[in-house]
Design a protein around this motif. Structure first.
Motif, PDB file in Angstrom:
ATOM      1  N   CYS A  73      34.451  -7.663   9.578  1.00 48.29           N
ATOM      2  CA  CYS A  73      33.281  -7.706   8.647  1.00 48.29           C
ATOM      3  C   CYS A  73      32.924  -6.658   7.868  1.00 48.29           C
ATOM      4  N   GLY A  74      32.059  -6.436   6.995  1.00 43.52           N
ATOM      5  CA  GLY A  74      31.560  -5.145   6.199  1.00 43.52           C
ATOM      6  C   GLY A  74      30.677  -4.683   7.495  1.00 43.52           C
ATOM      7  N   THR A  75      29.847  -5.830   8.019  1.00 42.49           N
ATOM      8  CA  THR A  75      28.991  -5.206   9.428  1.00 42.49           C
ATOM      9  C   THR A  75      29.700  -4.301  10.233  1.00 42.49           C
TER      10      THR A  75
ATOM     11  N   GLY B 107      39.012  -0.101   0.365  1.00 44.37           N
ATOM     12  CA  GLY B 107      38.480  -0.955  -0.917  1.00 44.37           C
ATOM     13  C   GLY B 107      39.537  -1.903  -1.552  1.00 44.37           C
ATOM     14  N   LYS B 108      40.680  -1.937  -1.061  1.00 42.97           N
ATOM     15  CA  LYS B 108      41.849  -2.334  -1.683  1.00 42.97           C
ATOM     16  C   LYS B 108      42.269  -3.841  -1.055  1.00 42.97           C
ATOM     17  N   SER B 109      41.551  -4.267   0.180  1.00 46.73           N
ATOM     18  CA  SER B 109      41.902  -5.506   0.779  1.00 46.73           C
ATOM     19  C   SER B 109      40.868  -6.494   0.455  1.00 46.73           C
TER      20      SER B 109
ATOM     21  N   ASP C   4      41.366  -3.614  -8.150  1.00 45.52           N
ATOM     22  CA  ASP C   4      42.273  -4.450  -7.266  1.00 45.52           C
ATOM     23  C   ASP C   4      41.328  -5.598  -6.658  1.00 45.52           C
ATOM     24  N   ARG C   5      40.330  -5.693  -6.526  1.00 45.53           N
ATOM     25  CA  ARG C   5      39.413  -6.816  -6.166  1.00 45.53           C
ATOM     26  C   ARG C   5      39.633  -7.930  -7.262  1.00 45.53           C
ATOM     27  N   LEU C   6      39.439  -7.499  -8.467  1.00 46.38           N
ATOM     28  CA  LEU C   6      39.364  -8.322  -9.387  1.00 46.38           C
ATOM     29  C   LEU C   6      40.538  -9.112  -9.442  1.00 46.38           C
ATOM     30  N   GLU C   7      41.736  -8.211  -9.254  1.00 42.96           N
ATOM     31  CA  GLU C   7      43.239  -8.926  -9.415  1.00 42.96           C
ATOM     32  C   GLU C   7      43.221  -9.820  -8.084  1.00 42.96           C
TER      33      GLU C   7
ATOM     34  N   PHE D  25      44.513  -1.939  15.676  1.00 45.24           N
ATOM     35  CA  PHE D  25      43.256  -2.393  15.093  1.00 45.24           C
ATOM     36  C   PHE D  25      42.858  -1.292  14.030  1.00 45.24           C
ATOM     37  N   GLN D  26      43.062  -0.074  14.371  1.00 49.23           N
ATOM     38  CA  GLN D  26      42.742   1.115  13.484  1.00 49.23           C
ATOM     39  C   GLN D  26      43.331   0.820  12.255  1.00 49.23           C
ATOM     40  N   ASP D  27      44.595   0.499  11.952  1.00 45.41           N
ATOM     41  CA  ASP D  27      45.068   0.058  10.801  1.00 45.41           C
ATOM     42  C   ASP D  27      44.486  -1.003  10.010  1.00 45.41           C
ATOM     43  N   GLY D  28      44.002  -1.928  10.640  1.00 42.87           N
ATOM     44  CA  GLY D  28      43.022  -3.066  10.096  1.00 42.87           C
ATOM     45  C   GLY D  28      41.780  -2.493   9.536  1.00 42.87           C
ATOM     46  N   PHE D  29      40.963  -1.605  10.284  1.00 42.03           N
ATOM     47  CA  PHE D  29      40.031  -1.006   9.821  1.00 42.03           C
ATOM     48  C   PHE D  29      40.209  -0.074   8.535  1.00 42.03           C
ATOM     49  N   ALA D  30      41.394   0.652   8.673  1.00 41.01           N
ATOM     50  CA  ALA D  30      41.566   1.405   7.338  1.00 41.01           C
ATOM     51  C   ALA D  30      41.935   0.563   6.091  1.00 41.01           C
ATOM     52  N   ALA D  31      42.689  -0.546   6.414  1.00 42.27           N
ATOM     53  CA  ALA D  31      42.679  -1.391   5.289  1.00 42.27           C
ATOM     54  C   ALA D  31      41.492  -1.798   4.737  1.00 42.27           C
ATOM     55  N   MET D  32      40.500  -2.315   5.495  1.00 37.59           N
ATOM     56  CA  MET D  32      39.155  -2.813   5.131  1.00 37.59           C
ATOM     57  C   MET D  32      38.392  -1.547   4.573  1.00 37.59           C
ATOM     58  N   LYS D  33      38.514  -0.441   5.028  1.00 36.95           N
ATOM     59  CA  LYS D  33      37.870   0.688   4.372  1.00 36.95           C
ATOM     60  C   LYS D  33      38.389   1.151   3.119  1.00 36.95           C
TER      61      LYS D  33
END
Length: 342
Positions: free
Chosen positions: A38-40, A332-334, A199-202, A322-330
């Motif tokens: 989550c963003g939190t 801005g393209k996920s 990316d998010r609009l796509e 999990f570090q890759d997961g957080f990198a993906a969230m951070k």
């Protein structure tokens, strides 16, 4: 058990071995299968000012999850061992006026799992039976793991009657995208979703293809209103971005007597032209979390009746990564990122 912990007050999370929680007579023990980031959780990872003033350490974080019940407290009825579930991550008291009136989501003493109480980024989670949401068989664990943020989208979108209305949504993050899909499912006529992130609009166009996406750096919202044949502007606004510029644009784009539900959180204090809100007779509603438990009922019913937000999940990782997961969230393209604990 394996867990992801904010072990010390600095950037990052750490994989640790933690004691499995012991349940009380009114609790259940859940074996976690999938969790959403989550963003939190990003705020807690980054250890920004909000996190530093809110989250005690050490703390097992995470609050978006799906799993199955493996132990039941002696006072618990209506639930079974082996039952698939998700859960409401806001833990409430019973003494406040709001709780006693059944307005549980407004309880001022609310605590959050993964924020104030040990959370769901772990193999096992203790949760009050009151907060358990059984999962129907036609809702997957992946979707079960993102019901919490989908609930934010549903709560915000259904704040006002949308049937036949024109709806403007500012902020195409995962919750904004899901809110756009919900608004269309709830019968809105035109749904327009704005952002600056291409990316998010796509992604939004893939999740909710009947929604009109607008990059406000490239298109004028007034031209969009004209192209859709709208005479005055939007009836309802859903503010998901936390951007003051987006809120200002929304206020200008609304009809007289328009309504705005606010979920996005601006950083710090923001200047507001209150005269525009007053003279346009605009209604503002702040939205926090989910209505307990009407939002859960509505979103599960919509999912079973054709609402499809599955494409908002763009990345899946094993918890070891999990570090890759957080990198993906951070990045801005996920969209939503789901961690597998099974």
């Amino acid at each position: 058990m394996r867990a992801l912990e904010k072990s010390r007050p600095e950037e990052g999370l750490w994989a640790v071995q933690a004691p499995a929680p012991e349940i009380g007579p009114d609790d259940v023990l859940i074996r976690v299968k999938k969790t959403g980031i989550c963003g939190t959780d990003i705020h807690i990872w980054n250890w920004d000012d909000w996190a530093a003033h809110t989250v005690p350490t050490p703390m097992i974080t995470g609050h978006e999850f799906a799993g199955e019940i493996v132990e039941i407290g002696r006072n618990v009825t209506g639930l079974e061992i082996g039952q698939r579930c998700s859960g409401e991550g806001h833990l409430i008291g019973s003494a406040s006026r709001q709780s006693r009136a059944g307005k549980f989501h407004l309880d001022p003493g609310t605590r959050g799992i993964g924020v104030n109480v040990q959370g769901a980024f772990a193999e096992y989670l203790r949760l009050p039976a009151f907060n358990v949401i059984p999962l129907p068989e036609d809702i997957t664990d992946d979707i079960g793991a993102i019901l919490d943020p989908l609930g934010n989208a549903v709560h915000t979108a259904l704040s006002f009657n949308l049937l036949g209305e024109d709806v403007l949504i500012t902020g195409a993050g995962p919750i904004g995208i899901m809110a756009a899909a919900v608004a269309r499912h709830a019968g809105a006529r035109n749904v327009v979703l704005t952002d600056l992130n291409a990316d998010r609009l796509e992604l939004a166009a893939q999740v909710a293809p009947t929604v009109r996406t607008v990059n406000v750096a490239q298109e004028d919202l007034r031209d969009v209103i004209h192209s859709l044949g709208m005479k005055q502007g939007f009836d309802v606004g859903l503010e998901m971005s936390g951007s003051q510029a987006a809120l200002d644009q929304m206020i200008e784009a609304l009809v007289m007597g328009g309504k705005i539900a606010l979920l996005g959180i601006p950083p710090g204090k923001s200047p507001v032209d209150w005269s525009r809100i007053v003279f346009k007779a605009i209604t503002l509603k702040g939205v926090y979390g989910r209505e307990m438990f009407e939002t859960w009922y509505k979103m599960i019913a919509m999912l079973q009746n054709g609402l499809d937000v599955s494409r908002v999940i763009t990345h899946r990782f094993d918890v070891a990564d999990f570090q890759d997961g957080f990198a993906a969230m951070k990045s801005g393209k996920s969209g939503k990122v789901v961690l597998n604990w099974a």
